[in-house]
Each structure stands twice: as structure tokens, then as C-alpha cells.
Motif scaffolding. Structure first.
Motif, mmCIF file in Angstrom:
data_model
loop_
_atom_site.group_PDB
_atom_site.id
_atom_site.type_symbol
_atom_site.label_atom_id
_atom_site.label_comp_id
_atom_site.label_asym_id
_atom_site.label_seq_id
_atom_site.Cartn_x
_atom_site.Cartn_y
_atom_site.Cartn_z
ATOM 1 N N MET A 1 32.664 -32.622 -5.058
ATOM 2 C CA MET A 1 32.812 -31.377 -4.331
ATOM 3 C C MET A 1 32.716 -31.676 -2.833
ATOM 4 N N SER A 2 33.697 -31.224 -2.090
ATOM 5 C CA SER A 2 33.691 -31.436 -0.651
ATOM 6 C C SER A 2 32.814 -30.380 0.028
ATOM 7 N N TYR A 3 32.448 -30.653 1.268
ATOM 8 C CA TYR A 3 31.677 -29.673 2.030
ATOM 9 C C TYR A 3 32.472 -28.386 2.184
ATOM 10 N N LEU A 4 33.776 -28.509 2.457
ATOM 11 C CA LEU A 4 34.605 -27.317 2.622
ATOM 12 C C LEU A 4 34.625 -26.475 1.350
ATOM 13 N N ARG B 1 25.628 3.149 12.403
ATOM 14 C CA ARG B 1 26.048 2.368 11.236
ATOM 15 C C ARG B 1 26.594 1.013 11.653
ATOM 16 N N LEU B 2 27.202 0.973 12.833
ATOM 17 C CA LEU B 2 27.829 -0.265 13.300
ATOM 18 C C LEU B 2 26.806 -1.348 13.623
ATOM 19 N N VAL B 3 25.768 -1.001 14.360
ATOM 20 C CA VAL B 3 24.790 -2.009 14.800
ATOM 21 C C VAL B 3 24.161 -2.748 13.620
ATOM 22 N N PRO B 4 23.623 -2.052 12.616
ATOM 23 C CA PRO B 4 23.073 -2.833 11.496
ATOM 24 C C PRO B 4 24.141 -3.622 10.741
ATOM 25 N N SER B 5 25.366 -3.110 10.710
ATOM 26 C CA SER B 5 26.445 -3.838 10.034
ATOM 27 C C SER B 5 26.755 -5.149 10.754
ATOM 28 N N LEU B 6 26.857 -5.104 12.079
ATOM 29 C CA LEU B 6 27.108 -6.324 12.857
ATOM 30 C C LEU B 6 25.940 -7.308 12.737
ATOM 31 N N LEU B 7 24.718 -6.780 12.843
ATOM 32 C CA LEU B 7 23.542 -7.647 12.761
ATOM 33 C C LEU B 7 23.445 -8.328 11.395
ATOM 34 N N LEU B 8 23.630 -7.543 10.340
ATOM 35 C CA LEU B 8 23.591 -8.138 9.006
ATOM 36 C C LEU B 8 24.776 -9.069 8.778
ATOM 37 N N GLY B 9 25.871 -8.826 9.479
ATOM 38 C CA GLY B 9 27.008 -9.740 9.417
ATOM 39 C C GLY B 9 26.659 -11.109 9.976
ATOM 40 N N ALA B 10 25.895 -11.125 11.059
ATOM 41 C CA ALA B 10 25.447 -12.409 11.613
ATOM 42 C C ALA B 10 24.509 -13.106 10.630
ATOM 43 N N VAL B 11 23.652 -12.336 9.973
ATOM 44 C CA VAL B 11 22.780 -12.894 8.929
ATOM 45 C C VAL B 11 23.632 -13.435 7.784
ATOM 46 N N LEU B 12 24.655 -12.695 7.414
ATOM 47 C CA LEU B 12 25.574 -13.146 6.371
ATOM 48 C C LEU B 12 26.195 -14.494 6.737
ATOM 49 N N GLY B 13 26.647 -14.618 7.969
ATOM 50 C CA GLY B 13 27.229 -15.886 8.420
ATOM 51 C C GLY B 13 26.232 -17.025 8.310
ATOM 52 N N PHE B 14 25.018 -16.767 8.763
ATOM 53 C CA PHE B 14 23.965 -17.783 8.691
ATOM 54 C C PHE B 14 23.723 -18.197 7.240
ATOM 55 N N LEU B 15 23.654 -17.205 6.341
ATOM 56 C CA LEU B 15 23.419 -17.506 4.927
ATOM 57 C C LEU B 15 24.596 -18.251 4.296
ATOM 58 N N CYS B 16 25.809 -17.895 4.688
ATOM 59 C CA CYS B 16 26.984 -18.611 4.177
ATOM 60 C C CYS B 16 26.912 -20.084 4.556
ATOM 61 N N GLU B 17 26.610 -20.345 5.820
ATOM 62 C CA GLU B 17 26.516 -21.729 6.286
ATOM 63 C C GLU B 17 25.379 -22.461 5.574
ATOM 64 N N TRP B 18 24.214 -21.849 5.516
ATOM 65 C CA TRP B 18 23.042 -22.467 4.927
ATOM 66 C C TRP B 18 23.254 -22.778 3.451
ATOM 67 N N THR B 19 23.800 -21.812 2.697
ATOM 68 C CA THR B 19 24.006 -22.052 1.273
ATOM 69 C C THR B 19 25.125 -23.057 1.027
ATOM 70 N N GLY B 20 26.115 -23.094 1.910
ATOM 71 C CA GLY B 20 27.175 -24.099 1.796
ATOM 72 C C GLY B 20 26.627 -25.503 1.965
ATOM 73 N N VAL B 21 25.766 -25.676 2.951
ATOM 74 C CA VAL B 21 25.124 -26.978 3.175
ATOM 75 C C VAL B 21 24.245 -27.333 1.975
ATOM 76 N N TRP B 22 23.472 -26.357 1.503
ATOM 77 C CA TRP B 22 22.583 -26.587 0.360
ATOM 78 C C TRP B 22 23.370 -27.025 -0.871
ATOM 79 N N LEU B 23 24.451 -26.295 -1.185
ATOM 80 C CA LEU B 23 25.249 -26.634 -2.361
ATOM 81 C C LEU B 23 25.886 -28.013 -2.214
ATOM 82 N N LYS C 1 23.367 -30.686 -2.876
ATOM 83 C CA LYS C 1 22.993 -30.763 -4.292
ATOM 84 C C LYS C 1 24.125 -31.295 -5.172
ATOM 85 N N MET C 2 25.350 -30.897 -4.867
ATOM 86 C CA MET C 2 26.460 -31.176 -5.774
ATOM 87 C C MET C 2 27.586 -32.017 -5.174
ATOM 88 N N GLY C 3 27.565 -32.166 -3.879
ATOM 89 C CA GLY C 3 28.691 -32.790 -3.209
ATOM 90 C C GLY C 3 28.675 -34.304 -3.266
#
Length: 153
Positions: free
Chosen positions: A1-4, A121-143, A146-148
């Protein structure tokens, strides 16, 4: 499994969860993706996270100021005048280190207009979007760790 592949898989799963969760709690799904995109475009990691939050919020501020002043003045072409003014500030504020990522400020600004000024509604959506990005990156590295496998050059 590649990093990408690992990053793509975890990002797809988390983004699917985000769009369901945002709808359930009354947030703006696409705006979360705007915050997530800002995180990645700003370089990811902790610095991209800080940059995404600060620049998106500054864009919201300038757009809301424009909306309020335009409504108060109400003359023809006031929107065009306010576009000139806030565009100047979206760019010049980049002299401040935390606001140096100009595209992030524009994302916050145009998102405010796209959300019809619904910053509550916009402010929490944008803020949680940044959290989402952080989690996407972090879980991608983690996976990947573990598997790459090391990719062949």
C-alpha cells in the motif's frame, strides 16, 4: 500500500463521515470541505492547521464587515466598492505571519458570501473542516505506517 493510497482511503472514509455528521448537526458540509482543503493547501501538519484556521476566520471577518457596511450604505455599486476594500485587506494582512496564506483568507471570504452571511453555521463548519484535514493526514500516515510498504523509486 502506497502512502497516497493510505491517505486517499482514510480521507474518503472521514469525508464521508463528515458529510453525514454535518448534515445531522446542521452544519454546512461543503464549507467543511473548504476548511479541509485550506488545511492541505497550506501545507498540512500543525502549521497548515493554524494557517487554515487563522486565514479562514480572517476571511469570514472581512466578508461579514463588507456585508454589514454594504447593507448600511445601500447605494448602487456599494458591493463593488466593498470588494475592492476587502480584497486589499485580504492581501495586505499577509504581512502578519499567521495570516500569510492569502488563499485561505479568500476561502473564508467567498465561503461567507456563498453561505449568505450565515456565519453562525459557517464558522464551526470551517473550523471542523480544518480538524477534518488534520485527521485525514494523521490517519493516512498511521495507516501507511501500519500497512504500507516503501514505494519503489
Amino acid at each position: 500500500m502506497s502512502y497516497l493510497f493510505a491517505l486517499s482511503l482514510t480521507t474518503a472514509i472521514l469525508c464521508g463521515g463528515w458529510i453525514i455528521g454535518a448534515d445531522l448537526i446542521g452544519l454546512i458540509g461543503w464549507a467543511g470541505f473548504a476548511g479541509c482543503t485550506t488545511f492541505f493547501a497550506a501545507g498540512g501538519k500543525k502549521s497548515g492547521f493554524k494557517s487554515a484556521i487563522c486565514t479562514n476566520m480572517s476571511g469570514v471577518f472581512w466578508a461579514m464587515l463588507s456585508i454589514k457596511i454594504s447593507a448600511l450604505l445601500g447605494f448602487p455599486l456599494v458591493g463593488a466598492l466593498m470588494t475592492v476594500v476587502i480584497t486589499f485587506f485580504l492581501c495586505i494582512q499577509s504581512k502578519i505571519k499567521l495570516l500569510a496564506f492569502i488563499p485561505g483568507a479568500f476561502v473564508g471570504s467567498f465561503s461567507t458570501f456563498a453561505a449568505n452571511g450565515d456565519w453562525t453555521r459557517l464558522v464551526p463548519s470551517l473550523l471542523l473542516g480544518a480538524v477534518l484535514g488534520f485527521l485525514c493526514e494523521w490517519t493516512g500516515v498511521w495507516l501507511y505506517e501500519k500497512m504500507g510498504k516503501k514505494e519503489q523509486v
